[in-house]
Design a protein around this motif. Structure first.
Motif, short mmCIF file in Angstrom:
data_model
loop_
_atom_site.label_atom_id
_atom_site.label_comp_id
_atom_site.label_asym_id
_atom_site.label_seq_id
_atom_site.Cartn_x
_atom_site.Cartn_y
_atom_site.Cartn_z
N LEU A 180 -8.62 -27.88 -45.40
CA LEU A 180 -9.87 -28.36 -44.83
C LEU A 180 -11.03 -27.44 -45.22
O LEU A 180 -12.12 -27.91 -45.55
N GLN A 181 -10.80 -26.14 -45.24
CA GLN A 181 -11.84 -25.21 -45.66
C GLN A 181 -12.21 -25.42 -47.12
O GLN A 181 -13.38 -25.35 -47.50
N ARG A 182 -11.22 -25.66 -47.97
CA ARG A 182 -11.51 -25.91 -49.39
C ARG A 182 -12.27 -27.22 -49.55
O ARG A 182 -13.17 -27.31 -50.39
N PHE A 183 -11.93 -28.24 -48.76
CA PHE A 183 -12.64 -29.52 -48.85
C PHE A 183 -14.09 -29.37 -48.42
O PHE A 183 -15.00 -29.89 -49.06
N LEU A 184 -14.32 -28.65 -47.32
CA LEU A 184 -15.68 -28.48 -46.82
C LEU A 184 -16.52 -27.60 -47.73
O LEU A 184 -17.75 -27.64 -47.68
N ALA A 185 -15.90 -26.80 -48.58
CA ALA A 185 -16.63 -25.94 -49.51
C ALA A 185 -17.10 -26.73 -50.73
O ALA A 185 -17.93 -26.24 -51.48
N ARG A 186 -16.61 -27.94 -50.93
CA ARG A 186 -17.03 -28.75 -52.07
C ARG A 186 -18.46 -29.22 -51.87
O ARG A 186 -18.92 -29.41 -50.74
#
Length: 64
Positions: A12-18
């Motif tokens: 989820l953190q990687r997705f929100l960093a996009r």
């Protein structure tokens, strides 16, 4: 014992960093709202009559 590298919070953190994550989340929220409106809202149906003055528009000053 180490946590798995592909756990849900890190994903989820990687997705929100996009860059477009907010766009995707906004689209999902709009789709959910539209689905709820389609399933739960009852539309207002108005009967149509030709002599209804609320929907008439005078196209000419003098009609022939």
């Amino acid at each position: 014992m180490a946590t798995a590298p592909h756990s849900l919070p890190s994903a989820l953190q990687r997705f929100l960093a996009r860059p477009h994550a907010g766009d995707y989340l906004g689209l999902v929220l709009l789709l959910i709202g539209n689905l709820l409106l389609q399933l739960l809202a009852d539309p207002f149906h108005r009967l149509f009559v030709l002599d209804d003055h609320a929907i008439q528009f005078p196209h000419a000053e003098i009609e022939r």
